[in-house]
Write a protein that holds these residues in place. Structure first.
Motif, mmCIF file in Angstrom:
data_model
loop_
_atom_site.group_PDB
_atom_site.id
_atom_site.type_symbol
_atom_site.label_atom_id
_atom_site.label_comp_id
_atom_site.label_asym_id
_atom_site.label_seq_id
_atom_site.Cartn_x
_atom_site.Cartn_y
_atom_site.Cartn_z
ATOM 1 N N ASP A 1 0.867 -1.181 0.000
ATOM 2 C CA ASP A 1 0.000 0.000 0.000
ATOM 3 C C ASP A 1 0.900 1.226 0.000
ATOM 4 O OD1 ASP A 1 -2.060 -1.774 0.268
ATOM 5 O OD2 ASP A 1 -2.725 -1.079 2.233
ATOM 6 N N ARG A 2 0.520 2.223 -0.779
ATOM 7 C CA ARG A 2 1.262 3.475 -0.755
ATOM 8 C C ARG A 2 0.294 4.655 -0.781
ATOM 9 N NH1 ARG A 2 4.345 1.202 1.361
ATOM 10 N NH2 ARG A 2 6.527 0.733 0.909
ATOM 11 N N ARG A 3 0.342 5.429 0.298
ATOM 12 C CA ARG A 3 -0.494 6.618 0.394
ATOM 13 C C ARG A 3 0.186 7.773 -0.331
ATOM 14 N NH1 ARG A 3 -0.715 10.991 3.943
ATOM 15 N NH2 ARG A 3 -2.805 11.895 4.198
ATOM 16 N N ILE A 4 -0.543 8.387 -1.272
ATOM 17 C CA ILE A 4 -0.005 9.523 -2.020
ATOM 18 C C ILE A 4 -0.121 10.770 -1.155
ATOM 19 C CG2 ILE A 4 -0.203 10.910 -4.104
ATOM 20 C CD1 ILE A 4 0.736 8.053 -4.578
ATOM 21 N N GLU A 5 1.010 11.401 -0.896
ATOM 22 C CA GLU A 5 1.058 12.561 -0.011
ATOM 23 C C GLU A 5 1.274 13.843 -0.802
ATOM 24 O OE1 GLU A 5 4.331 11.522 2.430
ATOM 25 O OE2 GLU A 5 3.444 9.640 3.085
ATOM 26 N N GLY A 6 0.868 14.939 -0.200
ATOM 27 C CA GLY A 6 1.130 16.244 -0.792
ATOM 28 C C GLY A 6 0.068 16.735 -1.753
ATOM 29 N N LEU A 7 -1.085 16.033 -1.851
ATOM 30 C CA LEU A 7 -2.157 16.525 -2.704
ATOM 31 C C LEU A 7 -2.721 17.821 -2.128
ATOM 32 C CD1 LEU A 7 -4.179 13.266 -3.507
ATOM 33 C CD2 LEU A 7 -2.720 14.548 -5.068
ATOM 34 N N PRO A 8 -3.196 18.721 -3.001
ATOM 35 C CA PRO A 8 -3.806 19.953 -2.489
ATOM 36 C C PRO A 8 -5.035 19.633 -1.638
ATOM 37 C CG PRO A 8 -3.372 20.110 -4.852
ATOM 38 C CD PRO A 8 -3.155 18.687 -4.473
ATOM 39 N N LYS A 9 -5.290 20.467 -0.664
ATOM 40 C CA LYS A 9 -6.479 20.302 0.163
ATOM 41 C C LYS A 9 -7.717 20.389 -0.718
ATOM 42 C CE LYS A 9 -8.868 22.245 4.188
ATOM 43 N NZ LYS A 9 -8.868 23.326 5.198
ATOM 44 N N GLY A 10 -8.604 19.392 -0.584
ATOM 45 C CA GLY A 10 -9.824 19.360 -1.385
ATOM 46 C C GLY A 10 -9.750 18.396 -2.557
ATOM 47 N N MET A 11 -8.547 17.832 -2.827
ATOM 48 C CA MET A 11 -8.414 16.893 -3.933
ATOM 49 C C MET A 11 -8.269 15.473 -3.400
ATOM 50 S SD MET A 11 -6.227 18.636 -7.015
ATOM 51 C CE MET A 11 -7.016 17.536 -8.191
ATOM 52 N N ARG A 12 -8.758 14.511 -4.187
ATOM 53 C CA ARG A 12 -8.657 13.104 -3.805
ATOM 54 C C ARG A 12 -8.485 12.248 -5.056
ATOM 55 N NH1 ARG A 12 -13.878 14.575 -4.117
ATOM 56 N NH2 ARG A 12 -15.371 13.159 -5.112
ATOM 57 N N LEU A 13 -7.974 11.064 -4.848
ATOM 58 C CA LEU A 13 -7.871 10.095 -5.934
ATOM 59 C C LEU A 13 -9.231 9.433 -6.129
ATOM 60 C CD1 LEU A 13 -4.524 8.312 -4.899
ATOM 61 C CD2 LEU A 13 -4.846 10.515 -6.042
ATOM 62 N N THR A 14 -9.662 9.294 -7.367
ATOM 63 C CA THR A 14 -10.974 8.700 -7.626
ATOM 64 C C THR A 14 -10.906 7.432 -8.472
ATOM 65 O OG1 THR A 14 -11.281 10.151 -9.555
ATOM 66 C CG2 THR A 14 -12.180 10.909 -7.439
ATOM 67 N N LYS A 15 -9.777 7.189 -9.135
ATOM 68 C CA LYS A 15 -9.685 6.007 -9.992
ATOM 69 C C LYS A 15 -8.220 5.694 -10.246
ATOM 70 C CE LYS A 15 -11.112 4.287 -14.573
ATOM 71 N NZ LYS A 15 -11.796 4.656 -15.842
ATOM 72 N N VAL A 16 -7.897 4.415 -10.352
ATOM 73 C CA VAL A 16 -6.546 4.002 -10.720
ATOM 74 C C VAL A 16 -6.670 2.894 -11.755
ATOM 75 C CG1 VAL A 16 -6.380 2.326 -8.827
ATOM 76 C CG2 VAL A 16 -4.293 3.252 -9.868
ATOM 77 N N GLU A 17 -5.817 2.949 -12.757
ATOM 78 C CA GLU A 17 -5.908 1.996 -13.857
ATOM 79 C C GLU A 17 -4.510 1.635 -14.353
ATOM 80 O OE1 GLU A 17 -8.061 1.653 -18.269
ATOM 81 O OE2 GLU A 17 -8.072 3.546 -17.165
ATOM 82 N N ALA A 18 -4.259 0.346 -14.489
ATOM 83 C CA ALA A 18 -2.990 -0.130 -15.041
ATOM 84 C C ALA A 18 -3.093 -0.163 -16.564
ATOM 85 C CB ALA A 18 -2.665 -1.519 -14.501
#
Length: 230
Positions: A194-211
């Motif tokens: 598991d890897r948590r993505i850090e440093g995203l702007p406040k109010g933004m989130r990941l919604t989809k991931v695709e290989a």
């Protein structure tokens, strides 16, 4: 009629000059913004900014831009406390508010995508493993484990998912045990992470991931997004 024609010609010329001045100002602003724009705490090797909407000067006077498109390459971020390189990040920012210095401050909404090359994902995994595209939206993760003094190398097909809107999770669909006690657990210790993505702007989130063949593509979205790092 001749006087009317002259007035129309002057109007067209003046209108063209005003449009030209507006575009020149927009181009200058794009260059300045590219040097100072920030997406949270991440930093990029290069940044391109495209300010949409017309007229630009009126938007600036109101300190509000209709839409701004940005493209960052060579983004240096962090995932699970480890550095991760994002090859390209593109985002469309709408209803953009400028600060007192006319820098990009906030966006009413935003969406975009980030592409992570598989070698960069492997480096951020913290595992002694290789990551590649496995076909059909899967990852191929290869790692080695020590058994009775020799190294067994195994490749597994893994599914990548999102957890809690900020974490990329990679899990092997199946690990061949070959009748060796504890082998599956040891292989998973090399291939699952598991890897948590850090440093995203406040109010933004990941919604989809695709290989995909060209890398891991992550979709981001947000509302009332703070662009500047606090």
């Amino acid at each position: 009629m001749r006087a009317l024609r002259t007035v129309l010609i002057l109007a067209v010329v003046l209108g063209g000059l005003l449009v030209g001045a507006d575009r020149v100002a927009a181009a200058f602003a794009e260059t300045e913004a590219a040097e100072g724009v920030r997406i949270g705490t991440v930093r990029a090797e290069s940044t391109d900014v495209d300010i949409k909407g017309f007229p630009f000067l009126t938007q600036v006077a109101d300190k509000n831009l209709d839409e701004v498109e940005i493209r960052l390459t060579g983004v240096q971020a962090r995932a699970g406390g480890r550095p991760v390189r994002i090859g390209e990040l593109t985002a469309a920012l709408r209803d953009v508010t400028l600060d007192a210095d006319y820098g990009i401050d906030r966006a009413g909404s935003a969406d975009g995508t980030a592409r992570i090359a598989y070698p960069d994902l492997a480096a951020a995994s913290g595992r002694d493993a290789q990551v590649a595209y496995g076909g059909d939206g899967k990852l191929k993760v290869t790692g080695g484990v020590r058994i009775l003094g020799r190294t067994l190398t195994r490749s597994v097909l893994s599914t990548v998912t999102l957890v809690d809107g900020d974490t990329i999770r990679v899990r092997a669909d199946e690990v061949p045990g070959e009748g060796i006690p504890g082998l599956e657990k040891m292989v998973r210790s090399r291939t699952d992470f598991d890897r948590r993505i850090e440093g995203l702007p406040k109010g933004m989130r990941l919604t989809k991931v695709e290989a995909r063949e060209d890398g891991l593509v992550v979709t981001v979205t947000g509302e009332n997004v703070t662009l500047k790092a606090s």
